[in-house]
Write a protein that holds these residues in place. Sequence first.
Motif, short mmCIF file in Angstrom:
data_model
loop_
_atom_site.label_atom_id
_atom_site.label_comp_id
_atom_site.label_asym_id
_atom_site.label_seq_id
_atom_site.Cartn_x
_atom_site.Cartn_y
_atom_site.Cartn_z
N GLU A 119 -37.47 29.03 37.60
CA GLU A 119 -37.38 30.10 36.61
C GLU A 119 -37.05 31.46 37.22
N ASN A 120 -37.56 31.72 38.45
CA ASN A 120 -37.32 33.05 39.04
C ASN A 120 -36.09 33.10 39.95
N GLY A 121 -35.35 32.00 40.03
CA GLY A 121 -34.12 31.98 40.81
C GLY A 121 -34.29 31.62 42.27
N ALA A 122 -35.54 31.41 42.73
CA ALA A 122 -35.78 31.12 44.14
C ALA A 122 -35.17 29.78 44.55
N TYR A 123 -35.21 28.80 43.66
CA TYR A 123 -34.63 27.49 43.96
C TYR A 123 -33.13 27.64 44.22
N GLU A 124 -32.43 28.34 43.35
CA GLU A 124 -30.99 28.47 43.50
C GLU A 124 -30.64 29.29 44.74
N GLU A 125 -31.46 30.30 45.07
CA GLU A 125 -31.24 31.07 46.28
C GLU A 125 -31.38 30.19 47.53
N LEU A 126 -32.37 29.30 47.52
CA LEU A 126 -32.54 28.38 48.64
C LEU A 126 -31.36 27.41 48.72
N PHE A 127 -30.90 26.97 47.58
CA PHE A 127 -29.72 26.12 47.52
C PHE A 127 -28.52 26.81 48.17
N ASP A 128 -28.35 28.10 47.86
CA ASP A 128 -27.25 28.87 48.45
C ASP A 128 -27.45 29.07 49.95
N ALA A 129 -28.73 29.28 50.38
CA ALA A 129 -29.01 29.47 51.80
C ALA A 129 -28.67 28.22 52.61
#
Length: 298
Positions: free
Chosen positions: A167-177
Amino acid sequence: MDFLERLNHAVDYMENHLDGSLDYEEAARIACCSLYNFQRMFSYIMDIPLSEYVRRRRLTLAALELQHSDIKIVDLAMKYGYESHDSFTRAFQKMHGVTPSRARDRGVILRSYPRVSFHISVRGDQEMRYTIVDKAPFEIFGIEEVFSSVYDPAHKSVPEFWQECHENGAYEELFDAANFRRRGETYSGMCAIHGALNYRNTGNSTYPYMLFAFLTEQSDPLGYTRVSIPAHTWAIFTSEEHGYDQIGAMTSQLWKRVYSEWLSASGYDKLDGPDIEIYGDCGNGNYYSEVWIPVVQK
């Protein structure tokens, strides 16, 4: 002494110390495992956290003692590990539906929670798919939280952690990292982020959990927790194909069967160390779950 015998001896110890000082570390030592592994084994096999089992057993014995003795309620509270008359009364009423003083009345209905005993689970209707693999050291990186292994009776903390990161975008940021997009992979439909736990010691009543990606040359782990996983022999368990909304349930089912069925008859002992949960995309609209545990042959 086999796996089930060790667990039953640990229960013997706990039963003998319900009315005094109960040392969970000693129970785990008798079971020949870490406190973390003992708590997880118990909760997955019995569908109840270890601390809740002890609470119910103590309140069961307290109710019996109220009906068969003249002991003062405040003394009974201290005997069964409560710091005050009020805290004991609240816990007693929550379980039995009546106050301790009412429990002495004839005809009152009380609840009794029996002692557990571990036995071999005989199943022939559902196979278990697993493989034993030796893996070299590898590194992971991701988002870490520390959870209680005592005060989480419904195992909801980790699922809520996953939901929060989505919900807070942390998953997608990790995906991008992890730079999956550079490889032509898209965020939607990809199971590229996994779960790791117990990879470091955070205390007797807690464990670390991480949403992680495998570290590669293309990864950008800056700002994330990095963990080196040593070489191990792993037992890897794989679920049947399932829908996306069943990932959590299928992973929990794998853990339950590992502890209640496989370990008792496998010829392997589970080592204390990192546990890995893998969530995979089958590419056909379905998914699979894996549980990795470090093991040693008996």
